[in-house]
Scaffold this active site. Structure first.
Site, PDB file in Angstrom:
ATOM      1  N   CYS A   1      31.429  -3.367 -36.342  1.00  0.00           N
ATOM      2  CA  CYS A   1      31.969  -1.885 -36.087  1.00  0.00           C
ATOM      3  C   CYS A   1      31.580  -1.273 -34.837  1.00  0.00           C
ATOM      4  CB  CYS A   1      32.218  -1.125 -37.234  1.00  0.00           C
ATOM      5  SG  CYS A   1      32.829   0.723 -36.882  1.00  0.00           S
TER       6      CYS A   1
ATOM      7  N   CYS B   1      31.767   2.561 -34.995  1.00  0.00           N
ATOM      8  CA  CYS B   1      30.681   3.152 -35.926  1.00  0.00           C
ATOM      9  C   CYS B   1      29.355   2.988 -35.247  1.00  0.00           C
ATOM     10  CB  CYS B   1      30.570   2.383 -37.236  1.00  0.00           C
ATOM     11  SG  CYS B   1      32.276   1.929 -37.890  1.00  0.00           S
ATOM     12  N   ASP B   2      28.875   2.015 -34.751  1.00  0.00           N
ATOM     13  CA  ASP B   2      27.456   1.682 -34.353  1.00  0.00           C
ATOM     14  C   ASP B   2      27.312   1.749 -32.730  1.00  0.00           C
ATOM     15  OD1 ASP B   2      26.738   1.446 -36.887  1.00  0.00           O
ATOM     16  OD2 ASP B   2      27.294  -0.550 -36.949  1.00  0.00           O
TER      17      ASP B   2
END
Ligand code: NDP
Length: 319
Positions: A141, A144-145
């Site tokens: 992701c 997300c990261d």
């Protein structure tokens, strides 16, 4: 303590999953006064909550943040009375109607109809190094990261729309982005291909596969191979701090496979052009039942179809 069916909580329509399919089904079934109960599942809001910008959902000429779009859909469903609950359906018995469900391994309830909208989850390559460096440089992701890789080199595996979208997102943060594509072409839509191929920070490595990762504690690089198995096979390394997987998804149908026919990849089979499964009263909508399109707008449409079919089914059996 196991409750008997007389005392157990009972609903006309249970919706499992909170992506575009689940919330659209909730909007339509609540407007039909079926008082649906929706369980959000492991990832409330579904995959779109980790999509930075949704550009192709009709009605948003300037695009919309995925998290915002899902919050809007949730509020729209609640406005008409849908009950949205946090929780995961951990077991079910679809062998007889009313169907029986266990929530979070504890609570039990029964429902006359169910719409399964459990979506799909990211696939991994299956390399031992993915597990070894999980949370230490391996992610599925980018939104997300990606933040952790500001001004650092990263790589993304995949050649579809997801991989291109993530490559473009990461190019706004990272110092360099390698796109590792196993074929000699991208599968993504033309507009995404053009953006990726013309981006100065993105280098597309065609005909390339990932063999493994290296690094003391965190990922420091990847071992790659170009033209694997061909006479001109060439192994080489790239220095990266993060490896992102964007190689497609597998449907979240595990909990229902025992009762419902699925295809070779695990997608729940539905009657062509409908959301009806092999069991009357059980419907499946969105990515869990869509091996072909996997678009938010298609999932939403399937959620609408499922709701209409639930209504029809309940009226026919005169509940
Ligand atoms: P896709 O299935 O479209 O693409 C998967 C990519 O990963 C392909 O390039 C595939 O290669 C590659 N791949 C698969 N397995 C491996 C492996 N083991 N090793 C290396 N590479 C591998 O998945 P996406 O998630 O990209 O997209 C799914 C659907 O969602 C599509 O319909 C897409 O259009 C849609 N989507 C749309 C978006 C948008 O419109 N903005 C954004 C994101 C997704 P190969 O081509 O060789 O099979």
């Amino acid at each position: 303590m196991r409750l008997n069916q007389q005392t157990m909580e009972k609903h006309k329509c249970l919706i499992i999953g909170s992506g575009p399919a689940g919330y659209t089904a909730a909007i339509y079934t609540s407007r039909a006064n079926l008082k649906p109960v929706l369980y959000e599942g492991i990832q409330p809001g579904g995959q779109l909550t980790i999509t930075a910008e949704v550009e192709n959902f009709p009605g948003y000429p300037a695009g919309i943040n995925g998290l915002q779009m899902m919050e809007d859909l949730k509020q729209q469903a609640q406005r008409f009375g849908a009950e949205v609950r946090s929780g995961i359906v951990t077991a079910c018995d679809l062998s007889k109607n009313p169907f029986r469900f266990t929530i979070d391994g504890q609570k039990e309830l029964i429902a006359d109809t169910v719409i399964i909208c459990t979506g799909a989850s990211a696939k991994y390559l299956g390399l031992p190094d993915e597990a070894k460096y999980s949370g230490k440089g391996v992610s599925a992701c980018a939104t997300c990261d990606g933040f952790f890789y500001r001004r650092k080199p990263v790589a993304i595996v995949g050649g579809g729309d997801s991989a291109c979208e993530e490559a473009l997102y990461l190019a706004g943060l990272a110092s360099k982005v390698y796109l590792i594509v196993r074929k000699n072409h991208l599968r993504a839509s033309q507009i995404m291909q053009d953006r990726v191929l013309n981006h100065p920070k993105i280098e597309v490595l065609f005909n390339t596969n990932t063999l493994g990762l290296f690094g003391e504690e965190f990922v420091e690089g990847a071992h790659l191979v170009r033209f694997k198995g061909e006479p001109n096979e060439e192994k080489f390394d790239v220095a990266i701090d993060g490896l992102f997987l964007a190689i497609g998804h597998r449907p979240n149908s595990e909990a229902f496979k025992h009762y419902l026919p699925v295809d070779a990849d695990g997608y729940i089979k539905t009657e062509w052009g409908t959301t009806r499964t092999a069991i009357p009263g059980v419907f499946a909508a969105g990515d869990v039942a869509d091996p072909r399109y996997q678009q938010a707008v298609v999932a939403a449409a399937m959620g609408c179809v499922a709701a209409k079919e639930v209504e029809h089914y309940l009226n026919n059996i005169k509940i």
